[in-house]
Design a protein around this motif. Structure first.
Motif, short mmCIF file in Angstrom:
data_model
loop_
_atom_site.label_atom_id
_atom_site.label_comp_id
_atom_site.label_asym_id
_atom_site.label_seq_id
_atom_site.Cartn_x
_atom_site.Cartn_y
_atom_site.Cartn_z
N HIS A 1 0.81 -1.22 0.00
CA HIS A 1 0.00 0.00 0.00
C HIS A 1 0.85 1.27 0.00
O HIS A 1 0.31 2.38 -0.06
CB HIS A 1 -0.98 0.01 1.19
CG HIS A 1 -0.33 0.21 2.53
ND1 HIS A 1 0.09 -0.85 3.31
CD2 HIS A 1 -0.06 1.35 3.23
CE1 HIS A 1 0.59 -0.38 4.43
NE2 HIS A 1 0.52 0.94 4.41
N ASN B 1 -1.34 4.27 0.93
CA ASN B 1 -2.72 4.21 0.43
C ASN B 1 -3.43 3.02 1.08
O ASN B 1 -3.70 2.01 0.42
CB ASN B 1 -2.69 4.09 -1.10
CG ASN B 1 -4.06 4.09 -1.74
OD1 ASN B 1 -5.05 4.43 -1.10
ND2 ASN B 1 -4.12 3.70 -3.00
N HIS C 1 -6.39 2.32 2.04
CA HIS C 1 -7.70 1.90 1.54
C HIS C 1 -7.66 1.51 0.07
O HIS C 1 -8.71 1.22 -0.52
CB HIS C 1 -8.73 3.01 1.77
CG HIS C 1 -8.81 3.46 3.21
ND1 HIS C 1 -9.21 2.62 4.23
CD2 HIS C 1 -8.53 4.65 3.80
CE1 HIS C 1 -9.17 3.27 5.38
NE2 HIS C 1 -8.76 4.50 5.14
N LEU D 1 -7.18 3.20 -2.69
CA LEU D 1 -7.89 4.03 -3.68
C LEU D 1 -7.28 3.79 -5.06
O LEU D 1 -6.07 3.55 -5.17
CB LEU D 1 -7.75 5.51 -3.32
CG LEU D 1 -8.42 6.01 -2.05
CD1 LEU D 1 -8.05 7.47 -1.83
CD2 LEU D 1 -9.93 5.85 -2.15
N THR E 1 -7.49 7.82 -9.45
CA THR E 1 -8.16 8.83 -8.63
C THR E 1 -7.14 9.75 -7.96
O THR E 1 -7.30 10.98 -7.92
CB THR E 1 -9.02 8.15 -7.56
OG1 THR E 1 -10.02 7.36 -8.21
CG2 THR E 1 -9.69 9.17 -6.66
N ILE E 2 -6.08 9.15 -7.44
CA ILE E 2 -5.03 9.93 -6.79
C ILE E 2 -4.32 10.82 -7.80
O ILE E 2 -4.12 12.02 -7.57
CB ILE E 2 -4.03 8.99 -6.09
CG1 ILE E 2 -4.73 8.16 -5.02
CG2 ILE E 2 -2.88 9.79 -5.49
CD1 ILE E 2 -3.85 7.10 -4.38
N LEU F 1 -8.56 13.40 -0.02
CA LEU F 1 -8.84 11.99 -0.29
C LEU F 1 -8.56 11.11 0.92
O LEU F 1 -8.58 9.89 0.82
CB LEU F 1 -7.99 11.50 -1.47
CG LEU F 1 -8.25 12.15 -2.83
CD1 LEU F 1 -7.28 11.60 -3.87
CD2 LEU F 1 -9.70 11.91 -3.28
#
Length: 338
Positions: free
Chosen positions: A27, A46, A48, A50, A54-55, A193
């Motif tokens: 992650h 990261n 979760h 994502l 998106t990032i 985010l």
């Protein structure tokens, strides 16, 4: 900031992100892209998972907004439209632009003009920027005097509604502060985010927030240009460098860099090769690196100590090697990295 090759990255003092470690968890992810004629890079925890798209979209959107407001290389940007505007016209500023201008004016006042956001015409006169004069020689004295007469941060004023007034012929240039702000803007977009542990870099300016997975602070390497890099911790801190290794002109034995002293209208002419600054925001680190570079090794160090600025100065000695000097706050930050 520009759509041209960036000249401020990888100077003496350039801070490079540490390489990934073999034990880094999945992650902890890496992204990269292009902006302002240079590149951006991100190391982000990261948890979760994502989508990376998106990032990336959040980061690129924040950077594109900075370009749209503050890039004097872009004809349609807010700053370019203001620079072309007739005298005595009023302009409602976008929020980000207003934040950067207010901070630039703060440091202009604190440094008695060593940082000046109104130097666009001077920069062009000395052969740099999007409106660079088509010459390799220093400008004639009369041309320099004429440009200085229509420049100067004290000419900036605002109307009763807070709109920025174009006094006539004044050309803004945020190159000494906007890239640092772009780093801060990217981090704000990532925090929205719910991403808080990250190391973000734009063209050599970096900011680290939170911690690496495992709890250690982010580590970066600073190369002062003497062959011996220093490692510094970036735990909710930013680092920026200003220097003269790249983007220079030379004529008849005279060499000058893009860094001008707005108080004289002349390029800086001291022995300082680079300044690296640690600060809580990258916008301030960027601005202060510019201020200290203009002030030079002696007055710059005194300013840094007076304002509790963590700064590393790389100064050329007469025999060639760089001599390093630290402000008191830099020494304290190295002793207390977390």
């Amino acid at each position: 900031m520009s759509a041209r090759p960036d000249f401020s990255a990888r100077l003496p003092g350039y801070a490079a992100p540490a390489l990934p470690r073999a034990a880094d968890p999945p992650h902890l992810q890496r992204l990269a892209g292009a902006t302002m004629g240079t590149t951006w890079s991100l190391r982000v925890a990261n948890p979760h998972m994502l989508p990376l798209a998106t990032i990336e979209s959040a980061v690129q959107g924040a950077l594109d907004e900075v370009v749209a407001q503050m890039s004097h290389w872009e004809p349609g940007s807010f700053i370019s439209r203001f620079n072309r505007a007739p005298a005595d016209t009023a302009h409602a500023m976008p929020d980000a632009f207003a934040r950067v201008l207010r901070r630039a004016l703060h440091w202009a006042a604190e440094s008695n003009g060593a940082l000046d956001p109104s130097v666009g015409a001077l920069v062009g006169l000395w052969g740099f920027g999007p409106e660079a004069a088509d010459t390799t020689a220093p400008p004639p004295a009369e041309a320099l005097a004429a440009v200085r007469a229509r420049s100067g941060w004290r000419r900036l004023r605002f109307d009763a509604d807070g709109r920025l007034i174009q006094p006539g012929g004044l050309s803004l240039d945020f190159s000494g502060i906007a890239k640092g702000f772009a780093v801060d803007a990217g981090i704000e977009a990532l925090r929205a985010l719910d991403l808080h542990d990250l190391l973000f870099e734009v063209g050599g300016e970096l900011s680290g927030t939170g911690r690496r997975p495992g709890g250690l602070p982010w580590q970066v390497a600073v190369d002062p240009g003497n062959g011996a890099s220093q490692r510094i911790a970036l735990s909710d801190r930013a680092v920026a460098t200003s220097g003269d290794r790249w983007h220079v002109r030379e004529h008849a034995g005279r060499r000058w860099s893009h860094t001008l002293d707005p108080r004289t209208g002349e390029p800086v002419a001291h022995a300082l090769a680079a300044v690296t600054v640690l600060h809580g925001t990258c916008m301030d680190a960027d601005a202060l690196a510019t201020v200290l570079t203009v002030l030079g090794p002696g007055k710059g160090l005194a300013f840094a100590d007076r304002h509790d600025v963590a700064a590393l100065f790389a100064e050329r000695d007469a025999d060639g090697p760089l001599r390093l000097r630290e402000s008191a706050a830099w020494t304290a930050a190295q002793a207390n990295p977390t």
